[in-house]
Design a protein around this motif. Structure first.
Motif, PDB file in Angstrom:
ATOM      1  N   PRO A 159      10.503  16.844  35.034  1.00 21.83           N
ATOM      2  CA  PRO A 159       9.784  17.383  33.882  1.00 21.83           C
ATOM      3  C   PRO A 159       9.695  16.306  32.811  1.00 21.83           C
ATOM      4  O   PRO A 159      10.679  15.622  32.541  1.00 21.83           O
ATOM      5  N   SER A 160       8.513  16.136  32.261  1.00 25.85           N
ATOM      6  CA  SER A 160       8.309  15.092  31.251  1.00 25.85           C
ATOM      7  C   SER A 160       7.098  15.434  30.410  1.00 25.85           C
ATOM      8  O   SER A 160       6.064  15.854  30.935  1.00 25.85           O
ATOM      9  N   ALA A 161       7.227  15.256  29.105  1.00 31.27           N
ATOM     10  CA  ALA A 161       6.074  15.482  28.227  1.00 31.27           C
ATOM     11  C   ALA A 161       4.953  14.507  28.563  1.00 31.27           C
ATOM     12  O   ALA A 161       3.797  14.735  28.216  1.00 31.27           O
ATOM     13  N   GLY A 166      15.777  15.633  32.338  1.00 30.50           N
ATOM     14  CA  GLY A 166      16.184  14.671  31.334  1.00 30.50           C
ATOM     15  C   GLY A 166      16.485  15.328  30.005  1.00 30.50           C
ATOM     16  O   GLY A 166      16.132  16.488  29.766  1.00 30.50           O
ATOM     17  N   TYR A 216      17.478  13.848  25.641  1.00 33.40           N
ATOM     18  CA  TYR A 216      17.304  12.725  24.696  1.00 33.40           C
ATOM     19  C   TYR A 216      15.848  12.250  24.733  1.00 33.40           C
ATOM     20  O   TYR A 216      14.937  13.075  24.791  1.00 33.40           O
ATOM     21  N   TYR A 233       3.066  20.318  24.371  1.00 33.91           N
ATOM     22  CA  TYR A 233       4.029  20.555  23.305  1.00 33.91           C
ATOM     23  C   TYR A 233       5.322  19.904  23.746  1.00 33.91           C
ATOM     24  O   TYR A 233       5.458  19.534  24.911  1.00 33.91           O
ATOM     25  N   VAL A 234       6.257  19.739  22.829  1.00 38.18           N
ATOM     26  CA  VAL A 234       7.449  18.943  23.145  1.00 38.18           C
ATOM     27  C   VAL A 234       8.699  19.821  23.172  1.00 38.18           C
ATOM     28  O   VAL A 234       8.996  20.544  22.220  1.00 38.18           O
ATOM     29  N   LEU A 235       9.408  19.735  24.268  1.00 36.79           N
ATOM     30  CA  LEU A 235      10.691  20.408  24.418  1.00 36.79           C
ATOM     31  C   LEU A 235      11.809  19.406  24.175  1.00 36.79           C
ATOM     32  O   LEU A 235      11.565  18.210  24.065  1.00 36.79           O
ATOM     33  N   GLY A 291      14.245  18.914  26.310  1.00 32.49           N
ATOM     34  CA  GLY A 291      14.734  18.416  27.585  1.00 32.49           C
ATOM     35  C   GLY A 291      13.992  19.086  28.721  1.00 32.49           C
ATOM     36  O   GLY A 291      13.145  19.957  28.498  1.00 32.49           O
ATOM     37  N   GLY A 292      14.302  18.706  29.923  1.00 30.57           N
ATOM     38  CA  GLY A 292      13.566  19.195  31.076  1.00 30.57           C
ATOM     39  C   GLY A 292      13.988  20.558  31.587  1.00 30.57           C
ATOM     40  O   GLY A 292      13.306  21.129  32.446  1.00 30.57           O
TER      41      GLY A 292
HETATM   42  C1  JB8 Z   1      13.541  14.792  27.288  1.00 31.56           C
HETATM   43  O1  JB8 Z   1       8.288  18.476  26.461  1.00 31.56           O
HETATM   44  B1  JB8 Z   1       8.730  18.323  27.750  1.00 31.56           B
HETATM   45  C2  JB8 Z   1       9.971  17.493  28.041  1.00 31.56           C
HETATM   46  C3  JB8 Z   1      10.647  16.863  26.997  1.00 31.56           C
HETATM   47  C4  JB8 Z   1      11.750  16.101  27.309  1.00 31.56           C
HETATM   48  C5  JB8 Z   1      12.189  15.963  28.617  1.00 31.56           C
HETATM   49  C6  JB8 Z   1      11.503  16.575  29.648  1.00 31.56           C
HETATM   50  C7  JB8 Z   1      10.389  17.350  29.353  1.00 31.56           C
HETATM   51  C8  JB8 Z   1      13.320  15.129  28.585  1.00 31.56           C
HETATM   52  N1  JB8 Z   1      12.605  15.378  26.520  1.00 31.56           N
HETATM   53  O2  JB8 Z   1       8.020  18.883  28.802  1.00 31.56           O
END
Ligand code: JB8
Length: 300
Positions: free
Chosen positions: A149-151, A175, A177, A202-204, A206-207
């Motif tokens: 998972p990644s933004a 992930g 941080y 949008y931003v979380l 973490g994954g």
């Molecule tokens: C660290 O917004 B996200 C997202 C944000 C993250 C990580 C994974 C996904 C890892 N920040 O989908």
């Protein structure tokens, strides 16, 4: 494009990823929890599902088989909800096998450190590659699919969920941080198919929440996870339109009546009304789902 084609060719992974053909140097730690493994072995020879040409776009056949999911995270307790959800029953029955692994178990220092400062400077911390490498080596095989998972990833869609549901083994690398050292993604892609996937724009933090959403979306497509294995589990996205509105008893509630056509017993009229509702709703809130010519004359 069918999911079967995806699986056969392995060509659906993003550029830069690849499948290791044979002779993986790493020792896969199959979690041989007797019952689930027996089910897995029994399903191995099952033919993969084919796409049924129903006239609708991408209508898949019912899925079959067991999906094994490994989750790597520094917050394993996050995934406790999987035990109490719909998916919990599927896990009990061995249709889904989910293992949650604590990334810190793959560290060796006293403080079980998983992060470090970013090369090149900047805010926040980056996840160190070493624990991730050891974690992957403990569970990955050439038939695994690794999902980070990644933004910054490709959008998660129903068609990606369909594809993941046909894979035997999914590894979610969660992930935290500022993210994971990019070499971990490259390394994983040198071993098997890797996807960096974003839940949305949008931003979380973490994954984990993204992985949970993807696991729910994938899990409900695995045959036998829902109560009725042959039910149309696709719902809203089965014909590419948003779902029509639903009503139940009473026929009048707080002065509001159920649309008369639904009480008419005229099934053709009901079907037509529902399609019309789907189109109107889709044009109103998701015009991007309609073909471009449908939007040419729309005012808003
Ligand atoms: C660290 O917004 B996200 C997202 C944000 C993250 C990580 C994974 C996904 C890892 N920040 O989908």
């Amino acid at each position: 494009m069918s999911c079967g084609e995806h699986r056969a060719s392995g060509s659906s992974a993003p550029a830069g990823s690849s499948k290791l053909g044979t002779g993986c140097a790493h020792s896969p730690l199959w979690r041989t929890t007797g019952r689930a493994s027996a089910t897995l072995a029994a399903q191995r020879g099952a033919p993969s599902s084919a796409t049924v040409d129903s006239g609708c776009e991408q209508r898949p056949a019912p899925y079959a088989g067991v999906v094994r999911i490994d989750i790597v995270t520094i917050f394993p307790e996050f995934f406790g909800v999987l035990d109490i959800s719909l998916l919990g029953k599927a896990r009990e029955r061995g249709i889904l096998e989910v293992n949650v692994r604590d990334l810190r178990d793959f560290t060796h220092d006293k403080h079980r450190t998983v992060d470090d400062t970013p090369y090149g400077g900047g805010a926040g911390m980056v996840m160190r590659p070493e624990p991730w490498g050891e974690a992957l080596d403990a569970m990955v095989s050439p038939t695994s699919t690794v999902i980070f998972p990644s933004a910054a990833g490709m959008p998660f869609t129903q068609s990606l969920a369909r594809e993941f549901a046909e894979h035997d083994h999914l590894i979610f690398g969660c992930g935290r941080y500022e993210g994971i050292d990019q070499r971990v993604v490259e390394y994983a892609a040198s071993v098997t198919s890797v996807y960096e996937v974003s839940l949305g724009d949008y931003v979380l933090n973490g994954g984990e929440v993204a992985a949970m959403a993807m696991i729910e979306a994938v899990g409900r497509l695995v045959d036998g996870v829902m109560g009725n294995p042959l039910s149309a589990v696709e719902e809203s996205h089965s014909n590419g339109l948003l779902e029509y509105p639903s009503y139940t008893k009473p026929a009048e509630w707080r002065g509001r009546e159920v649309p008369a056509v639904l009480l008419s017993g005229n099934h053709a009229a009901i079907a037509e009304w529902r399609i019309t509702q789907q189109l109107a709703r889709t044009r109103r809130v998701r015009p991007d789902l309609l073909p471009p010519e449908s939007n040419a004359n729309s005012v808003s």
